[in-house]
Design an enzyme around this catalytic site. Structure first.
Site, PDB file in Angstrom:
ATOM      1  N   GLU A  53      70.397 -40.150  58.233  1.00 18.76           N
ATOM      2  CA  GLU A  53      71.647 -39.716  57.426  1.00 18.76           C
ATOM      3  C   GLU A  53      72.385 -40.335  56.681  1.00 18.76           C
ATOM      4  O   GLU A  53      72.897 -41.264  57.071  1.00 18.76           O
ATOM      5  CB  GLU A  53      72.468 -38.795  58.573  1.00 18.76           C
ATOM      6  CG  GLU A  53      71.730 -37.441  58.754  1.00 18.76           C
ATOM      7  CD  GLU A  53      71.012 -37.661  60.107  1.00 18.76           C
ATOM      8  OE1 GLU A  53      70.457 -38.736  60.480  1.00 18.76           O
ATOM      9  OE2 GLU A  53      70.748 -36.468  60.725  1.00 18.76           O
ATOM     10  N   LYS A 226      52.254 -31.736  43.683  1.00 23.00           N
ATOM     11  CA  LYS A 226      51.429 -30.871  42.608  1.00 23.00           C
ATOM     12  C   LYS A 226      50.868 -31.701  41.668  1.00 23.00           C
ATOM     13  O   LYS A 226      50.106 -32.489  42.158  1.00 23.00           O
ATOM     14  CB  LYS A 226      52.349 -29.738  42.054  1.00 23.00           C
ATOM     15  CG  LYS A 226      52.807 -28.875  43.145  1.00 23.00           C
ATOM     16  CD  LYS A 226      53.635 -27.484  42.403  1.00 23.00           C
ATOM     17  CE  LYS A 226      53.746 -26.402  43.781  1.00 23.00           C
ATOM     18  NZ  LYS A 226      55.408 -26.702  44.219  1.00 23.00           N
ATOM     19  N   ARG A 232      54.060 -34.137  50.154  1.00 25.58           N
ATOM     20  CA  ARG A 232      54.773 -33.128  50.358  1.00 25.58           C
ATOM     21  C   ARG A 232      56.012 -33.360  50.241  1.00 25.58           C
ATOM     22  O   ARG A 232      56.363 -34.221  51.156  1.00 25.58           O
ATOM     23  CB  ARG A 232      54.238 -32.170  51.389  1.00 25.58           C
ATOM     24  CG  ARG A 232      52.816 -31.528  51.277  1.00 25.58           C
ATOM     25  CD  ARG A 232      52.683 -30.413  51.987  1.00 25.58           C
ATOM     26  NE  ARG A 232      52.891 -29.244  51.335  1.00 25.58           N
ATOM     27  CZ  ARG A 232      52.311 -28.663  50.623  1.00 25.58           C
ATOM     28  NH1 ARG A 232      51.063 -28.845  50.465  1.00 25.58           N
ATOM     29  NH2 ARG A 232      52.612 -27.505  50.035  1.00 25.58           N
TER      30      ARG A 232
HETATM   31  N1  DSN Z   1      53.813 -22.273  46.427  1.00 26.32           N
HETATM   32  C1  DSN Z   1      53.872 -22.845  45.205  1.00 26.32           C
HETATM   33  C2  DSN Z   1      52.891 -22.475  44.264  1.00 26.32           C
HETATM   34  O1  DSN Z   1      51.776 -22.352  44.698  1.00 26.32           O
HETATM   35  O2  DSN Z   1      52.967 -22.428  42.993  1.00 26.32           O
HETATM   36  C3  DSN Z   1      55.587 -22.620  44.986  1.00 26.32           C
HETATM   37  O3  DSN Z   1      56.298 -22.902  45.726  1.00 26.32           O
END
Ligand code: DSN
Length: 416
Positions: A53, A226, A232
Protein backbone atom coordinates in the site's frame (compact mmCIF):
# COMPACT_ATOMS: atom_id res chain seq x y z
CA UNK A 1 4.28 -33.37 -14.94
CA UNK A 2 3.71 -29.85 -13.61
CA UNK A 3 3.41 -29.11 -9.89
CA UNK A 4 -0.17 -28.04 -10.46
CA UNK A 5 -1.21 -31.19 -12.28
CA UNK A 6 0.34 -33.28 -9.48
CA UNK A 7 -1.18 -31.32 -6.60
CA UNK A 8 -4.47 -30.19 -8.09
CA UNK A 9 -5.30 -32.23 -11.17
CA UNK A 10 -8.85 -30.85 -11.28
CA UNK A 11 -7.73 -27.25 -11.80
CA UNK A 12 -4.83 -28.32 -14.04
CA UNK A 13 -7.24 -30.19 -16.30
CA UNK A 14 -9.55 -27.18 -16.64
CA UNK A 15 -6.60 -24.88 -17.48
CA UNK A 16 -5.37 -27.39 -20.06
CA UNK A 17 -8.83 -27.49 -21.65
CA UNK A 18 -8.89 -23.70 -21.86
CA UNK A 19 -5.43 -23.74 -23.42
CA UNK A 20 -6.74 -26.13 -26.10
CA UNK A 21 -9.79 -23.95 -26.71
CA UNK A 22 -7.62 -20.87 -27.21
CA UNK A 23 -5.43 -22.70 -29.73
CA UNK A 24 -8.20 -24.38 -31.74
CA UNK A 25 -10.65 -21.52 -32.07
CA UNK A 26 -10.57 -18.11 -33.67
CA UNK A 27 -10.67 -15.56 -30.84
CA UNK A 28 -12.48 -12.56 -32.26
CA UNK A 29 -13.77 -10.86 -29.13
CA UNK A 30 -12.56 -7.32 -29.73
CA UNK A 31 -11.40 -6.83 -26.14
CA UNK A 32 -9.36 -10.04 -25.92
CA UNK A 33 -5.82 -10.84 -26.91
CA UNK A 34 -2.90 -13.19 -26.23
CA UNK A 35 -0.29 -11.96 -23.77
CA UNK A 36 3.30 -12.93 -24.46
CA UNK A 37 5.11 -15.67 -22.55
CA UNK A 38 7.11 -12.97 -20.74
CA UNK A 39 3.92 -11.21 -19.62
CA UNK A 40 2.46 -14.52 -18.40
CA UNK A 41 5.68 -15.35 -16.53
CA UNK A 42 5.73 -11.97 -14.77
CA UNK A 43 2.03 -12.37 -13.88
CA UNK A 44 2.80 -15.69 -12.20
CA UNK A 45 5.80 -14.33 -10.29
CA UNK A 46 6.56 -14.09 -6.55
CA UNK A 47 5.28 -10.52 -6.48
CA UNK A 48 1.91 -12.27 -5.98
CA UNK A 49 3.01 -12.61 -2.34
CA UNK A 50 3.67 -8.96 -1.51
CA UNK A 51 1.61 -6.11 -0.09
CA UNK A 52 2.68 -2.54 -0.91
CA UNK A 53 0.00 0.00 0.00
CA UNK A 54 1.26 3.43 -0.92
CA UNK A 55 3.59 4.53 -3.68
CA UNK A 56 7.34 4.13 -4.38
CA UNK A 57 9.30 5.65 -1.48
CA UNK A 58 6.17 6.00 0.66
CA UNK A 59 4.78 2.59 1.60
CA UNK A 60 2.78 1.45 4.58
CA UNK A 61 4.56 -1.94 4.77
CA UNK A 62 8.21 -2.98 5.05
CA UNK A 63 10.12 -5.07 2.53
CA UNK A 64 9.24 -2.99 -0.48
CA UNK A 65 12.65 -2.10 -1.89
CA UNK A 66 12.03 -4.23 -4.98
CA UNK A 67 8.38 -3.24 -5.24
CA UNK A 68 9.55 0.38 -5.42
CA UNK A 69 12.08 -0.44 -8.12
CA UNK A 70 9.44 -2.37 -10.08
CA UNK A 71 6.68 0.22 -9.84
CA UNK A 72 9.05 3.06 -10.76
CA UNK A 73 10.18 1.12 -13.83
CA UNK A 74 6.57 0.48 -14.88
CA UNK A 75 5.68 4.16 -14.39
CA UNK A 76 8.66 5.36 -16.43
CA UNK A 77 7.84 2.99 -19.28
CA UNK A 78 4.15 3.98 -19.29
CA UNK A 79 5.06 7.68 -19.44
CA UNK A 80 7.43 7.08 -22.32
CA UNK A 81 4.98 4.88 -24.20
CA UNK A 82 2.08 7.34 -24.08
CA UNK A 83 4.01 10.63 -23.89
CA UNK A 84 2.36 11.84 -20.67
CA UNK A 85 3.54 13.66 -17.54
CA UNK A 86 2.27 11.19 -14.97
CA UNK A 87 1.27 7.53 -14.79
CA UNK A 88 -0.40 5.51 -12.06
CA UNK A 89 0.09 1.80 -12.75
CA UNK A 90 -1.90 0.50 -9.77
CA UNK A 91 -5.52 0.28 -11.04
CA UNK A 92 -6.49 -3.36 -11.02
CA UNK A 93 -9.18 -3.04 -13.69
CA UNK A 94 -10.68 -0.50 -16.05
CA UNK A 95 -13.77 -0.18 -13.86
CA UNK A 96 -11.58 0.71 -10.86
CA UNK A 97 -9.43 3.11 -12.85
CA UNK A 98 -12.58 4.98 -13.88
CA UNK A 99 -13.91 4.92 -10.34
CA UNK A 100 -10.60 6.40 -9.13
CA UNK A 101 -10.90 9.29 -11.58
CA UNK A 102 -14.47 10.11 -10.52
CA UNK A 103 -13.43 9.82 -6.87
CA UNK A 104 -10.50 12.17 -7.52
CA UNK A 105 -12.26 14.92 -9.44
CA UNK A 106 -16.00 15.01 -8.64
CA UNK A 107 -18.47 14.49 -5.81
CA UNK A 108 -21.51 12.20 -5.74
CA UNK A 109 -24.37 13.93 -7.51
CA UNK A 110 -22.12 15.92 -9.85
CA UNK A 111 -22.81 15.90 -13.58
CA UNK A 112 -20.66 13.86 -15.97
CA UNK A 113 -21.21 13.12 -19.65
CA UNK A 114 -20.48 9.73 -21.20
CA UNK A 115 -21.44 7.69 -24.23
CA UNK A 116 -24.70 5.77 -23.86
CA UNK A 117 -23.89 2.11 -23.12
CA UNK A 118 -26.35 0.68 -25.64
CA UNK A 119 -24.70 2.75 -28.38
CA UNK A 120 -21.15 1.62 -27.66
CA UNK A 121 -20.18 3.17 -24.31
CA UNK A 122 -19.21 1.27 -21.16
CA UNK A 123 -20.99 0.29 -17.95
CA UNK A 124 -18.77 2.65 -15.96
CA UNK A 125 -19.60 5.59 -18.22
CA UNK A 126 -22.90 6.12 -16.43
CA UNK A 127 -25.07 3.05 -16.86
CA UNK A 128 -27.90 3.21 -14.30
CA UNK A 129 -27.12 -0.37 -13.20
CA UNK A 130 -23.50 0.53 -12.40
CA UNK A 131 -21.95 2.50 -9.49
CA UNK A 132 -21.24 5.31 -11.97
CA UNK A 133 -24.88 5.86 -12.89
CA UNK A 134 -26.00 5.48 -9.28
CA UNK A 135 -23.49 7.89 -7.74
CA UNK A 136 -23.24 10.59 -10.39
CA UNK A 137 -25.65 12.49 -12.58
CA UNK A 138 -24.63 11.11 -15.96
CA UNK A 139 -25.91 12.76 -19.13
CA UNK A 140 -25.53 10.33 -22.05
CA UNK A 141 -24.56 11.29 -25.58
CA UNK A 142 -25.28 9.15 -28.62
CA UNK A 143 -24.41 8.49 -32.25
CA UNK A 144 -26.22 10.10 -35.15
CA UNK A 145 -29.11 7.88 -36.30
CA UNK A 146 -28.10 8.00 -39.98
CA UNK A 147 -24.30 7.94 -39.95
CA UNK A 148 -24.01 5.95 -36.69
CA UNK A 149 -20.99 8.14 -35.86
CA UNK A 150 -20.75 10.10 -32.58
CA UNK A 151 -22.82 13.25 -32.96
CA UNK A 152 -20.28 15.91 -31.93
CA UNK A 153 -22.83 18.68 -32.35
CA UNK A 154 -25.02 16.91 -29.80
CA UNK A 155 -22.01 16.46 -27.48
CA UNK A 156 -21.32 20.22 -27.67
CA UNK A 157 -24.97 21.14 -27.11
CA UNK A 158 -25.37 18.78 -24.13
CA UNK A 159 -22.10 20.02 -22.64
CA UNK A 160 -23.12 23.67 -22.88
CA UNK A 161 -26.58 22.93 -21.48
CA UNK A 162 -25.50 20.68 -18.62
CA UNK A 163 -22.02 22.04 -17.78
CA UNK A 164 -20.63 18.64 -16.69
CA UNK A 165 -17.61 18.49 -14.40
CA UNK A 166 -16.17 15.69 -16.59
CA UNK A 167 -16.76 14.60 -20.18
CA UNK A 168 -15.84 10.95 -20.78
CA UNK A 169 -14.74 10.01 -24.29
CA UNK A 170 -14.12 6.37 -25.14
CA UNK A 171 -16.14 3.30 -26.04
CA UNK A 172 -16.29 -0.47 -26.09
CA UNK A 173 -18.25 -1.06 -29.27
CA UNK A 174 -17.54 1.86 -31.54
CA UNK A 175 -15.83 1.06 -34.86
CA UNK A 176 -14.83 4.61 -35.79
CA UNK A 177 -11.91 6.86 -34.85
CA UNK A 178 -12.68 9.16 -31.93
CA UNK A 179 -11.86 12.83 -32.38
CA UNK A 180 -10.09 13.59 -29.10
CA UNK A 181 -9.16 17.10 -30.24
CA UNK A 182 -12.84 17.95 -30.76
CA UNK A 183 -13.74 16.46 -27.37
CA UNK A 184 -10.93 18.52 -25.80
CA UNK A 185 -12.28 21.71 -27.36
CA UNK A 186 -15.80 21.02 -26.10
CA UNK A 187 -14.49 20.21 -22.62
CA UNK A 188 -12.57 23.51 -22.46
CA UNK A 189 -15.51 25.48 -23.84
CA UNK A 190 -17.92 24.03 -21.29
CA UNK A 191 -15.51 24.10 -18.33
CA UNK A 192 -15.25 20.31 -17.98
CA UNK A 193 -12.29 18.02 -17.53
CA UNK A 194 -11.79 15.62 -20.42
CA UNK A 195 -11.34 12.01 -19.38
CA UNK A 196 -10.52 9.56 -22.15
CA UNK A 197 -11.06 5.86 -21.50
CA UNK A 198 -8.93 4.42 -24.29
CA UNK A 199 -9.13 0.81 -23.06
CA UNK A 200 -10.08 -0.66 -26.42
CA UNK A 201 -7.62 1.27 -28.53
CA UNK A 202 -4.62 1.68 -26.17
CA UNK A 203 -2.49 -0.64 -28.29
CA UNK A 204 -3.45 1.27 -31.43
CA UNK A 205 -2.54 4.55 -29.73
CA UNK A 206 0.77 3.10 -28.49
CA UNK A 207 1.53 1.85 -32.00
CA UNK A 208 0.50 5.07 -33.76
CA UNK A 209 -2.53 3.47 -35.46
CA UNK A 210 -5.08 5.77 -33.74
CA UNK A 211 -4.61 9.42 -32.81
CA UNK A 212 -3.50 9.84 -29.22
CA UNK A 213 -5.63 11.53 -26.57
CA UNK A 214 -2.44 12.80 -24.89
CA UNK A 215 -2.36 16.59 -25.09
CA UNK A 216 -6.16 16.77 -25.33
CA UNK A 217 -7.27 14.83 -22.26
CA UNK A 218 -6.76 15.86 -18.64
CA UNK A 219 -6.89 12.23 -17.56
CA UNK A 220 -6.63 9.00 -19.54
CA UNK A 221 -7.59 5.55 -18.31
CA UNK A 222 -7.03 2.24 -20.01
CA UNK A 223 -7.03 -1.45 -19.38
CA UNK A 224 -3.75 -3.17 -20.23
CA UNK A 225 -4.96 -6.49 -21.64
CA UNK A 226 -6.81 -5.55 -24.83
CA UNK A 227 -5.01 -4.22 -27.93
CA UNK A 228 -2.05 -3.44 -25.62
CA UNK A 229 -1.48 -7.20 -25.03
CA UNK A 230 -0.48 -6.89 -21.39
CA UNK A 231 -1.80 -8.57 -18.25
CA UNK A 232 -5.32 -8.05 -16.95
CA UNK A 233 -5.23 -4.70 -15.20
CA UNK A 234 -5.32 -1.00 -15.89
CA UNK A 235 -3.48 2.27 -15.93
CA UNK A 236 -4.34 5.93 -15.36
CA UNK A 237 -2.41 8.77 -16.97
CA UNK A 238 -2.65 12.52 -16.53
CA UNK A 239 -1.16 15.96 -16.86
CA UNK A 240 1.27 16.93 -14.07
CA UNK A 241 -1.23 19.28 -12.44
CA UNK A 242 -3.64 16.40 -11.75
CA UNK A 243 -1.05 13.87 -10.52
CA UNK A 244 -1.63 14.18 -6.76
CA UNK A 245 -5.41 14.09 -7.07
CA UNK A 246 -5.31 11.08 -9.37
CA UNK A 247 -2.93 9.16 -7.11
CA UNK A 248 -5.15 9.84 -4.10
CA UNK A 249 -8.18 8.72 -6.13
CA UNK A 250 -6.50 5.35 -6.74
CA UNK A 251 -4.99 4.89 -3.26
CA UNK A 252 -6.45 5.31 -0.71
CA UNK A 253 -9.54 6.53 -2.61
CA UNK A 254 -10.67 3.32 -4.24
CA UNK A 255 -8.01 0.62 -3.81
CA UNK A 256 -5.91 -1.04 -1.14
CA UNK A 257 -2.76 -3.00 -1.94
CA UNK A 258 -1.61 -2.84 -5.55
CA UNK A 259 -1.27 -6.11 -7.48
CA UNK A 260 2.50 -6.09 -7.87
CA UNK A 261 2.55 -9.24 -10.01
CA UNK A 262 0.32 -7.42 -12.52
CA UNK A 263 2.49 -4.31 -12.28
CA UNK A 264 5.51 -6.49 -13.15
CA UNK A 265 3.65 -7.80 -16.18
CA UNK A 266 2.48 -4.31 -17.15
CA UNK A 267 6.12 -3.17 -17.15
CA UNK A 268 6.97 -6.07 -19.48
CA UNK A 269 4.06 -5.24 -21.79
CA UNK A 270 5.01 -1.54 -21.94
CA UNK A 271 8.55 -2.50 -22.99
CA UNK A 272 7.11 -4.78 -25.67
CA UNK A 273 4.87 -1.98 -26.93
CA UNK A 274 7.83 0.40 -27.08
CA UNK A 275 9.55 -1.84 -29.65
CA UNK A 276 9.32 -0.75 -33.31
CA UNK A 277 7.60 -4.03 -34.25
CA UNK A 278 4.62 -3.08 -32.10
CA UNK A 279 3.87 -0.28 -34.57
CA UNK A 280 3.71 -2.86 -37.34
CA UNK A 281 1.43 -5.00 -35.18
CA UNK A 282 -0.94 -2.10 -34.42
CA UNK A 283 -1.18 -1.12 -38.09
CA UNK A 284 -1.84 -4.76 -39.03
CA UNK A 285 -4.73 -4.98 -36.54
CA UNK A 286 -6.41 -2.07 -38.33
CA UNK A 287 -5.62 -3.39 -41.83
CA UNK A 288 -7.03 -6.77 -40.82
CA UNK A 289 -10.25 -5.21 -39.50
CA UNK A 290 -10.64 -3.32 -42.79
CA UNK A 291 -10.10 -6.50 -44.84
CA UNK A 292 -12.58 -8.44 -42.70
CA UNK A 293 -15.07 -5.62 -42.94
CA UNK A 294 -14.86 -5.57 -46.77
CA UNK A 295 -15.31 -9.34 -46.97
CA UNK A 296 -18.38 -9.33 -44.73
CA UNK A 297 -19.94 -6.49 -46.70
CA UNK A 298 -19.21 -8.30 -49.97
CA UNK A 299 -21.11 -11.23 -48.44
CA UNK A 300 -24.17 -9.02 -47.95
CA UNK A 301 -23.83 -8.23 -44.24
CA UNK A 302 -24.43 -4.71 -42.91
CA UNK A 303 -21.88 -3.12 -40.62
CA UNK A 304 -22.79 -0.34 -38.23
CA UNK A 305 -21.46 2.97 -39.63
CA UNK A 306 -20.57 1.16 -42.86
CA UNK A 307 -17.17 -0.14 -41.79
CA UNK A 308 -14.34 0.41 -39.36
CA UNK A 309 -11.37 2.67 -38.63
CA UNK A 310 -10.01 0.63 -35.75
CA UNK A 311 -9.71 -2.94 -34.46
CA UNK A 312 -13.40 -3.82 -34.31
CA UNK A 313 -16.55 -4.02 -36.32
CA UNK A 314 -20.15 -4.22 -35.33
CA UNK A 315 -22.34 -6.39 -37.48
CA UNK A 316 -26.06 -5.64 -37.79
CA UNK A 317 -27.49 -9.17 -37.64
CA UNK A 318 -30.84 -7.89 -38.92
CA UNK A 319 -29.15 -7.97 -42.32
CA UNK A 320 -29.32 -11.79 -42.15
CA UNK A 321 -32.61 -11.83 -40.25
CA UNK A 322 -31.29 -13.17 -36.93
CA UNK A 323 -30.46 -11.83 -33.46
CA UNK A 324 -26.98 -11.20 -32.09
CA UNK A 325 -27.49 -14.06 -29.65
CA UNK A 326 -28.27 -16.50 -32.43
CA UNK A 327 -25.32 -15.26 -34.51
CA UNK A 328 -22.92 -15.55 -31.57
CA UNK A 329 -24.03 -19.10 -30.79
CA UNK A 330 -23.94 -20.25 -34.42
CA UNK A 331 -20.38 -18.93 -34.82
CA UNK A 332 -19.29 -20.45 -31.52
CA UNK A 333 -20.47 -23.80 -32.85
CA UNK A 334 -18.12 -23.25 -35.76
CA UNK A 335 -15.15 -22.33 -33.53
CA UNK A 336 -15.38 -18.58 -34.14
CA UNK A 337 -15.64 -16.72 -30.84
CA UNK A 338 -17.33 -13.31 -30.86
CA UNK A 339 -19.79 -11.50 -28.60
CA UNK A 340 -23.25 -10.21 -29.18
CA UNK A 341 -23.73 -6.51 -28.63
CA UNK A 342 -26.46 -3.95 -28.96
CA UNK A 343 -26.32 -1.77 -32.04
CA UNK A 344 -27.37 1.91 -31.97
CA UNK A 345 -31.14 2.25 -31.51
CA UNK A 346 -31.44 -1.54 -31.09
CA UNK A 347 -34.99 -2.91 -30.98
CA UNK A 348 -33.91 -6.04 -29.10
CA UNK A 349 -32.94 -6.38 -25.43
CA UNK A 350 -29.35 -6.08 -24.20
CA UNK A 351 -29.39 -9.84 -23.60
CA UNK A 352 -30.57 -10.86 -27.08
CA UNK A 353 -29.30 -7.86 -29.12
CA UNK A 354 -29.26 -7.26 -32.87
CA UNK A 355 -25.50 -6.92 -33.16
CA UNK A 356 -22.34 -8.93 -33.13
CA UNK A 357 -19.03 -7.33 -32.15
CA UNK A 358 -15.84 -8.76 -33.53
CA UNK A 359 -12.24 -7.65 -33.55
CA UNK A 360 -8.88 -8.58 -35.00
CA UNK A 361 -6.31 -8.03 -32.17
CA UNK A 362 -5.97 -11.68 -31.11
CA UNK A 363 -5.87 -13.09 -34.65
CA UNK A 364 -3.26 -10.47 -35.55
CA UNK A 365 -1.18 -11.60 -32.55
CA UNK A 366 -1.14 -15.06 -34.19
CA UNK A 367 0.43 -13.56 -37.29
CA UNK A 368 -2.67 -13.49 -39.50
CA UNK A 369 -2.93 -10.87 -42.23
CA UNK A 370 -5.47 -9.65 -44.82
CA UNK A 371 -5.65 -12.94 -46.77
CA UNK A 372 -6.47 -14.85 -43.61
CA UNK A 373 -9.12 -12.25 -42.73
CA UNK A 374 -10.80 -12.79 -46.08
CA UNK A 375 -10.91 -16.54 -45.38
CA UNK A 376 -12.33 -15.96 -41.91
CA UNK A 377 -14.88 -13.52 -43.36
CA UNK A 378 -16.10 -16.16 -45.83
CA UNK A 379 -16.62 -18.67 -42.99
CA UNK A 380 -18.54 -16.06 -40.99
CA UNK A 381 -20.84 -15.28 -43.93
CA UNK A 382 -21.41 -19.00 -44.58
CA UNK A 383 -22.42 -19.71 -40.99
CA UNK A 384 -24.56 -16.61 -40.52
CA UNK A 385 -26.50 -17.21 -43.69
CA UNK A 386 -27.39 -20.71 -42.47
CA UNK A 387 -27.28 -20.44 -38.68
CA UNK A 388 -29.44 -23.54 -38.14
CA UNK A 389 -27.51 -25.71 -40.56
CA UNK A 390 -25.65 -28.30 -38.46
CA UNK A 391 -23.80 -29.51 -41.54
CA UNK A 392 -22.43 -26.05 -42.37
CA UNK A 393 -21.40 -25.39 -38.76
CA UNK A 394 -19.63 -28.72 -38.44
CA UNK A 395 -17.85 -28.36 -41.78
CA UNK A 396 -16.66 -24.86 -40.88
CA UNK A 397 -15.67 -26.00 -37.38
CA UNK A 398 -13.36 -28.66 -38.83
CA UNK A 399 -11.81 -26.21 -41.32
CA UNK A 400 -11.38 -23.56 -38.63
CA UNK A 401 -9.64 -25.95 -36.22
CA UNK A 402 -7.17 -27.10 -38.85
CA UNK A 403 -6.56 -23.51 -39.99
CA UNK A 404 -6.19 -22.14 -36.45
CA UNK A 405 -3.62 -24.75 -35.40
CA UNK A 406 -1.34 -23.56 -38.19
CA UNK A 407 -0.88 -20.18 -36.47
CA UNK A 408 1.26 -20.04 -33.33
CA UNK A 409 -0.36 -18.61 -30.23
CA UNK A 410 1.92 -16.25 -28.28
CA UNK A 411 2.53 -17.54 -24.78
CA UNK A 412 0.92 -20.91 -25.56
CA UNK A 413 2.27 -22.65 -28.62
CA UNK A 414 4.83 -19.96 -29.42
CA UNK A 415 7.64 -19.68 -26.86
CA UNK A 416 7.50 -15.89 -27.10
N1 DSN B 1 -15.61 -6.25 -21.14
C1 DSN B 1 -14.96 -5.21 -21.90
C2 DSN B 1 -15.23 -5.35 -23.36
O1 DSN B 1 -15.45 -6.47 -23.80
O2 DSN B 1 -15.22 -4.37 -24.08
C3 DSN B 1 -15.26 -3.86 -21.41
O3 DSN B 1 -15.09 -3.81 -20.03
Amino acid sequence: MSVLSRLDPAVARIIESERGRQVDSLEMIASENYASAAVLEATGSVFTNKYAEGYPGKRYYAGNQFSDELETLAIDRAKELFGVDHANVQPTSGAEANMAVYQAFVNPGDTIMGMELSQGGHLTHGSPVNYSGRLYNFVPYTVDRESEVIDMEQVRRLAMENRPRIIVAGATAYPRAIDFAAFGEIARESGALLMVDMSHIAGLVAGGAHATPAGHADVITTTTHKTLRGPRGALALCKAEHADALDRGVFPGTQGGPHLHSIAAKAVAFAEALKPEFKTYARQIVANAAALSAELQAGGLRLVSGGTDNHLLLLDCNSVGISGLKAQNALQGAGIITNRNTIPYDQRSAYVTSGLRMGTPALTSRGMKEDEMRRVGKWIVRVLKDPDGDGVREAVRAEVAEFARAYPVPGITDAE
